[in-house]
Design a protein around this motif. Structure first.
Motif, PDB file in Angstrom:
ATOM      1  N   GLY A 229     -11.150  -2.977  -4.819  1.00  0.00           N
ATOM      2  CA  GLY A 229     -11.489  -4.211  -5.145  1.00  0.00           C
ATOM      3  C   GLY A 229     -10.699  -5.204  -4.467  1.00  0.00           C
ATOM      4  O   GLY A 229      -9.481  -4.448  -3.873  1.00  0.00           O
ATOM      5  N   LYS A 230     -10.789  -6.648  -4.211  1.00  0.00           N
ATOM      6  CA  LYS A 230      -9.820  -7.356  -3.597  1.00  0.00           C
ATOM      7  C   LYS A 230      -8.522  -7.323  -3.884  1.00  0.00           C
ATOM      8  O   LYS A 230      -7.753  -7.167  -3.127  1.00  0.00           O
ATOM      9  N   ALA A 231      -8.293  -7.358  -5.145  1.00  0.00           N
ATOM     10  CA  ALA A 231      -6.657  -7.264  -5.683  1.00  0.00           C
ATOM     11  C   ALA A 231      -6.113  -6.063  -5.190  1.00  0.00           C
ATOM     12  O   ALA A 231      -4.932  -5.992  -4.758  1.00  0.00           O
ATOM     13  N   VAL A 232      -6.538  -4.931  -5.369  1.00  0.00           N
ATOM     14  CA  VAL A 232      -5.907  -3.752  -4.876  1.00  0.00           C
ATOM     15  C   VAL A 232      -5.722  -3.733  -3.384  1.00  0.00           C
ATOM     16  O   VAL A 232      -4.455  -3.408  -2.991  1.00  0.00           O
ATOM     17  N   GLN A 233      -6.857  -4.320  -2.678  1.00  0.00           N
ATOM     18  CA  GLN A 233      -6.734  -4.313  -1.191  1.00  0.00           C
ATOM     19  C   GLN A 233      -5.324  -5.141  -0.788  1.00  0.00           C
ATOM     20  O   GLN A 233      -4.566  -4.806  -0.044  1.00  0.00           O
ATOM     21  N   GLN A 234      -5.145  -6.155  -1.467  1.00  0.00           N
ATOM     22  CA  GLN A 234      -4.223  -6.994  -1.434  1.00  0.00           C
ATOM     23  C   GLN A 234      -2.757  -6.708  -1.832  1.00  0.00           C
ATOM     24  O   GLN A 234      -1.575  -7.435  -1.541  1.00  0.00           O
ATOM     25  N   ASP A 235      -2.570  -5.757  -2.527  1.00  0.00           N
ATOM     26  CA  ASP A 235      -1.375  -5.218  -3.081  1.00  0.00           C
ATOM     27  C   ASP A 235      -0.275  -4.801  -1.749  1.00  0.00           C
ATOM     28  O   ASP A 235      -0.849  -4.463  -0.815  1.00  0.00           O
ATOM     29  N   PRO A 236       0.864  -5.381  -1.960  1.00  0.00           N
ATOM     30  CA  PRO A 236       1.805  -5.380  -0.859  1.00  0.00           C
ATOM     31  C   PRO A 236       2.079  -3.793  -0.490  1.00  0.00           C
ATOM     32  O   PRO A 236       2.459  -3.678   0.831  1.00  0.00           O
ATOM     33  N   ARG A 237       2.049  -2.894  -1.192  1.00  0.00           N
ATOM     34  CA  ARG A 237       2.323  -1.529  -0.789  1.00  0.00           C
ATOM     35  C   ARG A 237       0.917  -1.032  -0.247  1.00  0.00           C
ATOM     36  O   ARG A 237       1.273  -0.316   0.891  1.00  0.00           O
ATOM     37  N   VAL A 238      -0.244  -1.491  -0.465  1.00  0.00           N
ATOM     38  CA  VAL A 238      -1.361  -1.005   0.401  1.00  0.00           C
ATOM     39  C   VAL A 238      -1.225  -1.557   1.867  1.00  0.00           C
ATOM     40  O   VAL A 238      -1.109  -0.938   2.715  1.00  0.00           O
ATOM     41  N   GLN A 239      -0.949  -2.831   1.867  1.00  0.00           N
ATOM     42  CA  GLN A 239      -0.929  -3.673   3.113  1.00  0.00           C
ATOM     43  C   GLN A 239       0.373  -2.870   3.852  1.00  0.00           C
ATOM     44  O   GLN A 239       0.380  -2.960   5.016  1.00  0.00           O
ATOM     45  N   GLU A 240       1.289  -2.677   3.263  1.00  0.00           N
ATOM     46  CA  GLU A 240       2.671  -2.029   3.896  1.00  0.00           C
ATOM     47  C   GLU A 240       2.134  -0.726   4.725  1.00  0.00           C
ATOM     48  O   GLU A 240       2.878  -0.530   5.594  1.00  0.00           O
ATOM     49  N   TYR A 241       1.539  -0.105   3.896  1.00  0.00           N
ATOM     50  CA  TYR A 241       1.012   1.510   4.467  1.00  0.00           C
ATOM     51  C   TYR A 241       0.255   1.085   5.697  1.00  0.00           C
ATOM     52  O   TYR A 241       0.423   1.584   6.756  1.00  0.00           O
ATOM     53  N   LEU A 242      -0.575   0.203   5.440  1.00  0.00           N
ATOM     54  CA  LEU A 242      -1.835  -0.126   6.716  1.00  0.00           C
ATOM     55  C   LEU A 242      -0.950  -0.528   7.989  1.00  0.00           C
ATOM     56  O   LEU A 242      -1.118  -0.349   9.121  1.00  0.00           O
ATOM     57  N   ASP A 243       0.065  -1.435   7.502  1.00  0.00           N
ATOM     58  CA  ASP A 243       1.030  -1.994   8.667  1.00  0.00           C
ATOM     59  C   ASP A 243       1.890  -0.829   9.323  1.00  0.00           C
ATOM     60  O   ASP A 243       2.019  -0.700  10.575  1.00  0.00           O
ATOM     61  N   SER A 244       2.245   0.045   8.467  1.00  0.00           N
ATOM     62  CA  SER A 244       3.062   1.272   9.139  1.00  0.00           C
ATOM     63  C   SER A 244       2.202   2.028  10.082  1.00  0.00           C
ATOM     64  O   SER A 244       2.664   2.513  10.822  1.00  0.00           O
ATOM     65  N   ARG A 245       1.043   2.223   9.326  1.00  0.00           N
ATOM     66  CA  ARG A 245      -0.192   3.213  10.384  1.00  0.00           C
ATOM     67  C   ARG A 245      -0.441   2.487  11.718  1.00  0.00           C
ATOM     68  O   ARG A 245      -0.423   3.122  12.667  1.00  0.00           O
ATOM     69  N   ARG A 246      -0.546   0.925  11.602  1.00  0.00           N
ATOM     70  CA  ARG A 246      -0.879   0.356  12.943  1.00  0.00           C
ATOM     71  C   ARG A 246       0.403   0.683  13.829  1.00  0.00           C
ATOM     72  O   ARG A 246       0.101   0.692  15.049  1.00  0.00           O
ATOM     73  N   LYS A 247       1.602   0.585  13.259  1.00  0.00           N
ATOM     74  CA  LYS A 247       2.704   0.704  14.067  1.00  0.00           C
ATOM     75  C   LYS A 247       3.071   1.990  14.623  1.00  0.00           C
ATOM     76  O   LYS A 247       3.281   2.317  15.781  1.00  0.00           O
ATOM     77  N   LEU A 248       2.589   3.100  13.666  1.00  0.00           N
ATOM     78  CA  LEU A 248       2.741   4.457  14.223  1.00  0.00           C
ATOM     79  C   LEU A 248       1.505   4.707  15.354  1.00  0.00           C
ATOM     80  O   LEU A 248       1.966   5.367  16.268  1.00  0.00           O
TER      81      LEU A 248
END
Length: 393
Positions: A229-248
């Motif tokens: 759901g949208k709220a889970v998608q926007q959780d800072p930890r989820v976004q941080e993980y995705l950002d880390s994967r992009r940088k990796l």
């Protein structure tokens, strides 16, 4: 062990023991201590829209502090803290302010994850699960299910890691196959939980386990997130993980180095570009003074410099997640002969590094040649390069 294995062993260990102590090679957590506050001892004080954690811990820890991390990153300061009295502690907080999940942390002793939900949550720090409220009870059942499923795989994995009849490459391949089999079995179960709990703490738990546990690339991680759901998608930890994967993924072999600045041992500003891209192969070690595996890797680095330094190899240390005084002391203790850059956070963020030691080899032009080099693989990689460079690094 390659990067995917390091990521996935985290979930394998979590499946077998969900209340984990601090892990040496992970990022150290900051701690902020407010003044001790009164302990709330009764569930009757619970109010609508709030959650009450009733924690317990062996009385030998009386007077110590328990830290509570909620929404936002674990690398940020804790959301709250309290002192242990009589083997008990409590937190009384707003559900709306704290996101989907949190963790209770007694430094270097216990870490207990929990789901943020209205009600009273029982939190035995020396036990495997938080319980007492519905989603936490379901999470405990799911964790036990995962533990039961993973137990046999863990035995096989440990046996493979200790199999001295195999080469390091064969051990890695065998362990990779075991982990692939494990996560192939876990993925459908976790996806089913996510689909049923798209916007609550149990779905958040399933999503984060899926993302960090499987052999996940960015596309797969994003496909998991799209099911939430949208709220889970926007959780800072989820976004941080995705950002880390992009940088990796942006700093894989073939990519040009990402520059950053830091401090030298004499407190002068230096940059990675002062050492990388200068016409020599450069082996860069991301490490910290408190990291046992980092210290264990130092003899391999010294040997590499001894053998390959005359051929042109440069070695550079990047001290991360550390205090300047502690890292400087470690440099002296370990008698490290190569230059160092102190960079507490930016360097690991740029390269998507979630665990150390992390050794990256850069080509003379600054392009990344290899990541995750450890032990004997350092010499093997350099020997292969020497065959194509006329014996020069």
């Amino acid at each position: 062990m390659n990067k995917n294995q390091w990521l996935r062993v985290g979930l394998l260990a979590l499946a077998v023991a969900t209340a984990l102590p601090a892990v040496a090679q992970r990022r150290k957590k900051a701690a902020v201590r407010p003044e001790a506050r009164a302990v709330v001892a009764s569930p009757a004080s619970h109010q609508p829209g709030r959650y009450l954690i009733l924690g317990s811990v062996p009385e030998k820890h009386n007077g110590q502090w328990v830290y509570l991390y909620t929404k936002g990153s674990m690398k940020e300061k804790p959301a709250d803290s309290t002192k242990i009295e009589g083997g008990k502690f409590t937190f009384d907080r707003s559900v709306a302010e704290d996101g989907f999940a949190g963790q209770l942390y007694l430094p270097m002793t216990y870490a207990l994850p929990f789901i943020v939900e209205e009600g009273v949550i029982q939190a035995p720090m020396n036990g495997p699960h938080a319980k007492g409220a519905p989603l936490n009870d379901e999470r405990a059942k799911l964790s036990q299910e995962i533990e039961n499923y993973a137990d046999g795989f863990l035995g096989r994995y440990k046996a493979a890691r200790k199999d001295t009849t195999l080469t390091p490459e064969e051990r890695d391949a065998k362990c990779e196959a075991i982990l692939n089999e494990l996560y192939s079995g876990l993925e459908p179960r976790l996806l089913a939980v996510l689909d049923m709990h798209k916007d609550d703490g149990l779905g958040f738990y399933a999503l984060t386990e899926l993302m960090r546990g499987s052999s996940v690339d960015l596309a797969k991680a994003e496909s998991y997130v799209s099911r939430a759901g949208k709220a889970v998608q926007q959780d800072p930890r989820v976004q941080e993980y995705l950002d880390s994967r992009r940088k990796l993924e942006a700093t894989q072999p073939g990519a040009m180095f990402q520059d950053f600045k830091g401090l030298s041992d004499d407190q002068k500003e230096v940059r990675l570009s002062d050492y990388v891209g200068k016409g020599h192969y450069t082996l860069v070690d991301f490490w910290a003074s408190w990291c046992g595996p980092c210290r264990a890797e130092m003899p391999h680095l010294k040997k590499a410099l001894e053998v390959y330094g005359p051929k042109g190899l440069q070695v550079l240390g990047i001290a991360v997640w550390d205090k300047m005084e502690d890292y400087l002391k470690a440099v002296q203790e370990l008698k490290l002969p190569w230059p160092q850059i102190f960079n507490k956070e930016e360097a690991t963020d740029l390269y998507g590094i979630s665990g150390i030691p992390q050794l990256i080899l850069f080509a003379p032009d600054g392009k990344i040649v290899a990541r995750d080099l450890r032990g004997a693989r350092i010499a093997k990689t350099l020997d292969e390069i020497l065959k194509t460079t006329g014996g020069k690094l």
